[in-house]
Design a protein around this motif. Structure first.
Motif, PDB file in Angstrom:
ATOM      1  N   GLY A   1       5.958  -4.548   1.939  1.00  0.00           N
ATOM      2  CA  GLY A   1       6.977  -3.979   1.065  1.00  0.00           C
ATOM      3  C   GLY A   1       6.421  -3.019   0.034  1.00  0.00           C
ATOM      4  O   GLY A   1       7.144  -2.154  -0.477  1.00  0.00           O
ATOM      5  N   GLN A   2       5.121  -3.140  -0.297  1.00  0.00           N
ATOM      6  CA  GLN A   2       4.515  -2.193  -1.226  1.00  0.00           C
ATOM      7  C   GLN A   2       4.449  -0.790  -0.628  1.00  0.00           C
ATOM      8  O   GLN A   2       4.349   0.197  -1.365  1.00  0.00           O
ATOM      9  N   LEU A   3       4.513  -0.697   0.687  1.00  0.00           N
ATOM     10  CA  LEU A   3       4.574   0.599   1.360  1.00  0.00           C
ATOM     11  C   LEU A   3       6.023   1.047   1.555  1.00  0.00           C
ATOM     12  O   LEU A   3       6.391   2.159   1.164  1.00  0.00           O
TER      13      LEU A   3
ATOM     14  N   ALA B   1       3.064  11.833  -1.383  1.00  0.00           N
ATOM     15  CA  ALA B   1       1.859  11.932  -2.218  1.00  0.00           C
ATOM     16  C   ALA B   1       2.121  11.443  -3.635  1.00  0.00           C
ATOM     17  O   ALA B   1       1.240  10.869  -4.277  1.00  0.00           O
ATOM     18  N   ARG B   2       3.348  11.637  -4.127  1.00  0.00           N
ATOM     19  CA  ARG B   2       3.661  11.222  -5.500  1.00  0.00           C
ATOM     20  C   ARG B   2       3.639   9.710  -5.659  1.00  0.00           C
ATOM     21  O   ARG B   2       3.555   9.197  -6.775  1.00  0.00           O
ATOM     22  N   GLU B   3       3.734   8.959  -4.540  1.00  0.00           N
ATOM     23  CA  GLU B   3       3.759   7.499  -4.592  1.00  0.00           C
ATOM     24  C   GLU B   3       2.370   6.893  -4.389  1.00  0.00           C
ATOM     25  O   GLU B   3       2.180   5.700  -4.593  1.00  0.00           O
TER      26      GLU B   3
ATOM     27  N   VAL C   1      -2.096   2.679  -5.011  1.00  0.00           N
ATOM     28  CA  VAL C   1      -3.509   2.347  -5.224  1.00  0.00           C
ATOM     29  C   VAL C   1      -3.668   1.473  -6.464  1.00  0.00           C
ATOM     30  O   VAL C   1      -4.458   0.519  -6.482  1.00  0.00           O
ATOM     31  N   ALA C   2      -2.901   1.779  -7.518  1.00  0.00           N
ATOM     32  CA  ALA C   2      -3.018   1.021  -8.767  1.00  0.00           C
ATOM     33  C   ALA C   2      -2.633  -0.442  -8.591  1.00  0.00           C
ATOM     34  O   ALA C   2      -3.075  -1.301  -9.361  1.00  0.00           O
TER      35      ALA C   2
ATOM     36  N   LEU D   1       0.805  11.685   2.368  1.00  0.00           N
ATOM     37  CA  LEU D   1      -0.550  11.188   2.573  1.00  0.00           C
ATOM     38  C   LEU D   1      -0.512  10.006   3.532  1.00  0.00           C
ATOM     39  O   LEU D   1       0.438   9.212   3.511  1.00  0.00           O
ATOM     40  N   ARG D   2      -1.541   9.892   4.337  1.00  0.00           N
ATOM     41  CA  ARG D   2      -1.629   8.779   5.282  1.00  0.00           C
ATOM     42  C   ARG D   2      -2.657   7.771   4.812  1.00  0.00           C
ATOM     43  O   ARG D   2      -3.670   8.142   4.206  1.00  0.00           O
ATOM     44  N   VAL D   3      -2.387   6.515   5.081  1.00  0.00           N
ATOM     45  CA  VAL D   3      -3.295   5.446   4.685  1.00  0.00           C
ATOM     46  C   VAL D   3      -3.346   4.421   5.814  1.00  0.00           C
ATOM     47  O   VAL D   3      -2.334   4.070   6.416  1.00  0.00           O
ATOM     48  N   ALA D   4      -4.567   3.966   6.124  1.00  0.00           N
ATOM     49  CA  ALA D   4      -4.769   2.956   7.159  1.00  0.00           C
ATOM     50  C   ALA D   4      -4.798   1.579   6.506  1.00  0.00           C
ATOM     51  O   ALA D   4      -5.488   1.372   5.508  1.00  0.00           O
ATOM     52  N   VAL D   5      -4.033   0.650   7.058  1.00  0.00           N
ATOM     53  CA  VAL D   5      -3.999  -0.718   6.532  1.00  0.00           C
ATOM     54  C   VAL D   5      -4.398  -1.669   7.645  1.00  0.00           C
ATOM     55  O   VAL D   5      -4.190  -1.399   8.832  1.00  0.00           O
ATOM     56  N   CYS D   6      -4.991  -2.797   7.258  1.00  0.00           N
ATOM     57  CA  CYS D   6      -5.557  -3.691   8.275  1.00  0.00           C
ATOM     58  C   CYS D   6      -5.207  -5.160   8.054  1.00  0.00           C
ATOM     59  O   CYS D   6      -5.664  -6.004   8.808  1.00  0.00           O
TER      60      CYS D   6
END
Length: 302
Positions: free
Chosen positions: A180-182, A241-243, A248-249, A164-169
């Protein structure tokens, strides 16, 4: 008629080998530490690639050769597979046609193994299916039966690639405090880009983490029709995806995950801010991105 038990010879060979080795408990612990170190080193591979392909076996030993030296021959056959078990990788073996072998009266079957990180079984199986569907001639049969390979049944998984892809800003950008959370979840940087030119960016009041760190956080807001909106710098990261759920939590309110519209027109999961949480926030849209604003604030943020 006596029951034939050909496996006893193999089991006896393994038992005799273990007895000769006489391993110590200290050796077992040292091997476990060594294995963990190698697992961390090998994990770096998945920052550059999505899957690997290796031969399934390096040779075609005869039955006579296996019976004569079962330990040696089995060790040879595990050259490309034993390490996958030890590293806890997912793998699937598929046929790859036939090869000539010296001394053989006919070409011998050859296979390859597709492997990826643990829990990537479904994407690997889809890749294996596409591989087999592309085989032609004798290779495109069910093993030695000569029967043609049946047509694959189409399956559409929820996450076809397993990623899964996620945009961070902001604080999750590369080099920032929460990146480091990524990376600890196996994420890798895909691209640096911007949002569509209809966003606003705010700096929320700082919080203090349990470790005593003063943390600055952004709030990215989609503001269609707002004349003050502009394109905001973001990074797109991809993680298993499993991570994604645990990532998010770990996001504290008032931030959460919604959808971010990127400059190329695509839409990916990205950070959003709860309505009403901007009271007391600083509008930093004019800087065009978090890094530009942090660069101006560094002496004061100390």
């Amino acid at each position: 008629m006596p029951i034939q038990r050909p496996s006893l010879r193999r089991h006896g060979a393994v038992l005799s080998r273990v007895r000769r080795a006489r391993p110590l408990a200290a050796d077992a612990f040292a091997a476990q530490y060594r294995l963990k170190a190698l697992q961390r080193q090998a994990a770096q591979v998945w920052r550059q690639v999505d899957a690997l392909m290796t031969p399934t076996a390096p040779t075609h030993p005869t039955i006579e050769a296996m019976l004569a030296e079962p330990i040696t021959r089995n060790s040879e056959l595990g050259l490309y597979t034993n390490f996958m078990n030890l590293l806890d990788w997912a793998a699937v073996a598929v046929p790859a046609g036939f090869v000539e072998r010296p001394g053989a009266t006919a070409p011998m079957p050859h296979g390859v193994t597709l492997c990826a990180p643990a829990h990537q079984d479904v994407p690997l199986l889809h890749l294996a299916c596409r591989w087999q569907a592309a085989l032609q001639g004798r290779a495109a049969t069910l093993g030695a039966t000569g029967q043609p390979l049946p047509a694959a049944q189409p399956i559409t998984p929820a996450v076809p690639s397993g990623q899964l892809r996620v945009a961070v800003c902001g604080a999750h950008l590369e080099g920032q405090p929460l990146n480091g959370q990524l990376t600890s979840r196996g994420a890798r940087l895909i691209t640096r880009t911007t949002t569509t030119p209809d966003h606003r960016l705010y700096a929320l009041p700082p919080i203090v983490t349990p470790a005593g760190q003063r943390l600055l956080r952004p709030a990215l807001v989609h503001a269609p029709g707002d004349p003050l909106g502009r394109a905001i710098e973001v990074e797109v990261w991809e993680l298993p995806a499993r991570e994604f759920g645990s990532f998010v939590a770990a996001i504290p309110a008032p931030l959460g995950i919604g959808k971010t519209r990127l400059a190329d027109g695509s839409v990916v999961p990205g950070f959003i801010c709860e309505e009403g949480a901007l009271a007391g926030a600083t509008d930093i849209t004019g800087y065009g991105g978090w890094r530009a604003w942090i660069g101006r604030q560094a002496p004061a943020a100390g």
